[in-house]
Design a protein around this motif. Structure first.
Motif, short mmCIF file in Angstrom:
data_model
loop_
_atom_site.label_atom_id
_atom_site.label_comp_id
_atom_site.label_asym_id
_atom_site.label_seq_id
_atom_site.Cartn_x
_atom_site.Cartn_y
_atom_site.Cartn_z
N CYS A 18 1.24 -0.99 -0.39
CA CYS A 18 -0.65 -0.05 -0.03
C CYS A 18 1.17 0.94 -0.11
N SER A 19 0.19 2.22 -0.68
CA SER A 19 1.52 3.66 -0.92
C SER A 19 1.46 4.64 0.21
N ASP A 20 0.26 3.78 0.65
CA ASP A 20 -0.41 4.81 1.79
C ASP A 20 -0.01 4.55 3.09
N CYS A 21 0.02 3.48 3.64
CA CYS A 21 -0.23 2.68 5.16
C CYS A 21 0.82 2.20 5.12
#
Lengths: 175, 493
Positions: A18-21
């Motif tokens: 996941c690029s966010d978390c």
């Protein structure tokens, strides 16, 4: 599109993280919680009061300023808990986004059937309670399986089991 | 015709050179050897030879005819083994974008034609602005002297200092009179501002004096400050240096320097920037740099490729040696391959809609070019082919472990880049959230110290809405160093 199970962020198909978390979205080997043989005591205990151990003398009545520790029965090690009022118990695995406060992987948690986030201990004014977090192999208090996501009181000397890993609760009033 | 000399050798191109390569090699050689530019009496003779060679090789018919009289090509392929891993074995036919990751590993295996390391043509470009005064300058002096002592007899070195203007402290030379050189270094004075362009320009001129394909030509630039106004010019100069085969490494001391700029500067030639948090670390980095350069087997390794129309290369990261992000262009200069060592690259491709007619997707088709300095004809190349078949229904498959591992580290690096961007945009809440995620992952991977740094930084950002003075660099180069494969962790700052 892939939906990150941890933070619901949308990722392009084929993403591995996941690029966010930063959570891992695929698993290299299927290392799920190991299933263990079920016993008679798997029947859920509906009666919460039965769960407490009445034989032990004088458990402290107020736990606000109590010193709480865990006694791992298999090897006799004592883990003191301090610094907060809630402790999640589990084991740390690779690629896991949320870590338990108390990592039991040193005590063969995996082979004993402990989930990554297995249960939580809450130190409240009335005493200490334990809640199972929907673990694969369940939590038992003094041999009785407890319902997931429900608080159960736990007293000094009580033995609870995460999967097969048995731990004794030690509560001592601080002087 | 003496054996070994032919039109190809004269122009310095391989036997299978493309017309384009022959043309550019000719122009380059002609410029150098033109009687107007080169007073050497031999130059005129060479100039005529080059023209003869070009006349034959530029004409396909004449070239084919010439080939028949030449002995069969004695091409020793570069001794490089190529390992390629994909995150999935085939691409599902999807009417939406999808990602695929490729890990390319180029490993040097023993080469019978090469048994010694090439000599170095090195230039140290040292920042002597006022801010370098004190322990920093002392450390730079003692390290420069140590470097001189290490140099081998066949190496050449030059030292250039710069502040508002540049000076040649030691002109390009072999290390002969060590005590005189040391004396010159010890007299170094600080003072003035930081104008990197002057330093680079003078440094490149020094390298140019001994520029040769059989040397490793490299510039090490050390600075502690920001350059103002001449960044564009610097980048252009770096591009020029790269096209001449001169690599640049950037070493930044302290917190004032611009890491984004230094990264760009170094990566245009396949080099990298490094962060030196304390003067005493300088020794380690210089030594590492010197050792790495001394073990080069192939330099100026360049990926030259084309992709299908619906394929976009989104990111290239060099994992080893010297973890660094690389510019996403074709051709990509990816750095050096050391003897008996690997160069590994992680590439992320985005593939758009795959239509029914497509049977195979060409992610990248082309060549990997490189220079092997110790060979008579240094230019060598190998084929690069990254393609995946298309299928209707792809079975879910676990990606290779190595890709997962590399990418888990890269994800952390990207989280910190994201947080930096968000701080710059003023989006503090998002930035702290990303830093907290980063810290959690670092903890789970056992990087307690770095995780702690990240958490402290997150607090700092929440209160001050900006990074602390060295926090951003510490986190950036800390997460970058994680990408080095296990066993090389000792190189971490």
């Amino acid at each position: 599109m892939i939906l990150c199970p941890n933070c619901q962020h949308h990722e392009i198909s084929g993403s591995l993280f996941c690029s966010d978390c930063g959570a891992q979205l695929v698993f290299t080997e299927r290392l799920s919680t190991q299933a263990i043989y079920r016993t008679q005591s798997d029947i859920l205990s509906r009666d919460q009061k039965k769960a407490s151990n009445a034989n032990l003398p004088n458990p402290p009545s107020s736990a606000i300023d109590a010193i709480v520790s865990l006694h791992v029965i298999d090897n006799g090690e004592i883990l003191p808990l301090a610094g907060r009022t809630e402790f999640t118990l589990g084991r740390v695995a690779e690629g896991q986004p949320i870590l338990p406060d108390v990592d039991l992987s040193l005590y063969e948690a995996y082979s004993q059937g402990v989930s990554r986030l297995h249960a939580v201990l809450k130190i409240q004014a009335k005493g200490v309670v334990i809640m199972d977090l929907g673990s694969s192999n369940g939590t038992r208090v003094n041999g009785q399986k407890i319902m997931p996501n429900v608080d159960y009181p736990i007293n000094h000397g009580d033995v609870f089991a995460l999967g097969k890993l048995k731990i004794q609760m030690l509560i001592r009033r601080s002087s | 015709m003496p054996s070994g000399t032919n039109h190809y050798v004269k122009l310095g191109v391989p036997r299978d050179a493309t017309p384009e390569e022959i043309r550019s090699a000719y122009f380059e050689a002609a410029r150098r050897m033109h009687p107007d530019a080169n007073p050497d009496p031999d130059a005129q003779e060479l100039f005529i030879q080059i023209q003869d060679a070009y006349e034959v090789l530029s004409n396909p018919e004449k070239r084919a005819q010439y080939e028949t009289i030449l002995p069969p090509p004695d091409i020793t392929p570069p001794q490089i083994s190529q390992t390629i891993q994909f995150s999935r074995s085939c691409l599902p036919r999807l009417m939406e974008a999808q990602l695929i990751y490729v890990l390319v590993e180029l490993t040097s295996i023993p080469d019978p034609t090469v048994n010694i390391a090439p000599p170095l043509n090195l230039c140290l470009v040292l920042d002597c602005s006022t801010s370098m005064q004190g322990p920093r300058m002392d450390m730079v002096k003692s390290n420069a002297i140590q470097l001189l002592r290490q140099m081998k007899p066949q190496d050449t070195i030059s030292i250039v200092t710069f502040s508002d203007r540049a000076e040649v402290l030691i002109p390009a030379t072999r290390v002969s009179d060590l005590s005189r050189m040391e004396g010159r270094i010890n007299q170094l004075q600080t003072g003035g501002g930081t104008e990197i362009y002057h330093g680079l320009e003078t440094g490149l001129a020094q390298i140019h004096r001994n520029l040769s394909g059989s040397f490793i030509n490299h510039m090490i630039m050390l600075t502690d400050g920001r350059t103002y106004g001449d960044e564009e010019a610097c980048l252009q100069l770096a591009e020029q240096a790269a096209s001449l085969g001169v690599g640049i490494s950037g070493l930044g001391i302290g917190h004032e320097w611009n890491d984004v700029f230094l990264d760009k500067l170094a990566s245009s030639g396949g080099g990298s920037s490094m962060y030196i948090s304390a003067p005493k670390e300088l020794h380690k980095f210089l030594e590492q740099k010197y050792n790495n350069l001394g073990r080069v087997y192939a330099e100026q390794v360049t990926l030259d490729f084309q992709s299908d129309e619906n394929v976009e290369l989104r990111c290239v990261f060099r994992l080893q040696p010297e973890a660094a992000p690389l510019p996403v262009t074709s051709p990509i200069r990816v750095g050096n391959i050391q003897q008996f060592n690997s160069l590994s690259l992680l590439m992320e491709f985005k593939v758009q809609n795959i239509t029914d007619r497509m049977k195979e997707i060409h992610l990248a088709e082309g060549r990997i070019k490189m220079e092997i300095p110790i060979r008579t004809i240094p230019t060598a190349r190998i084929h690069l082919s990254l393609s995946r078949p298309v299928v209707w229904n792809a079975e879910p498959e676990p990606p290779p472990r190595t890709i997962i591992q590399a990418l888990s580290r890269l994800t952390l690096y990207r989280l910190q880049e994201k947080a930096r961007e968000e701080v710059a945009e003023g989006n503090i809440a998002k930035a702290t959230r990303h830093l907290h995620y980063l810290a959690t992952h670092l903890l789970s991977q056992g990087e307690r110290e770095l995780a702690h740094t990240v958490l402290v930084e997150a607090d700092h950002i929440q209160q001050n809405h900006q990074f602390s003075k060295e926090g951003d660099k510490r986190i950036k180069y800390g997460t970058r160093a994680l990408m080095l494969p296990p066993g090389l962790e000792s190189k971490r700052p």
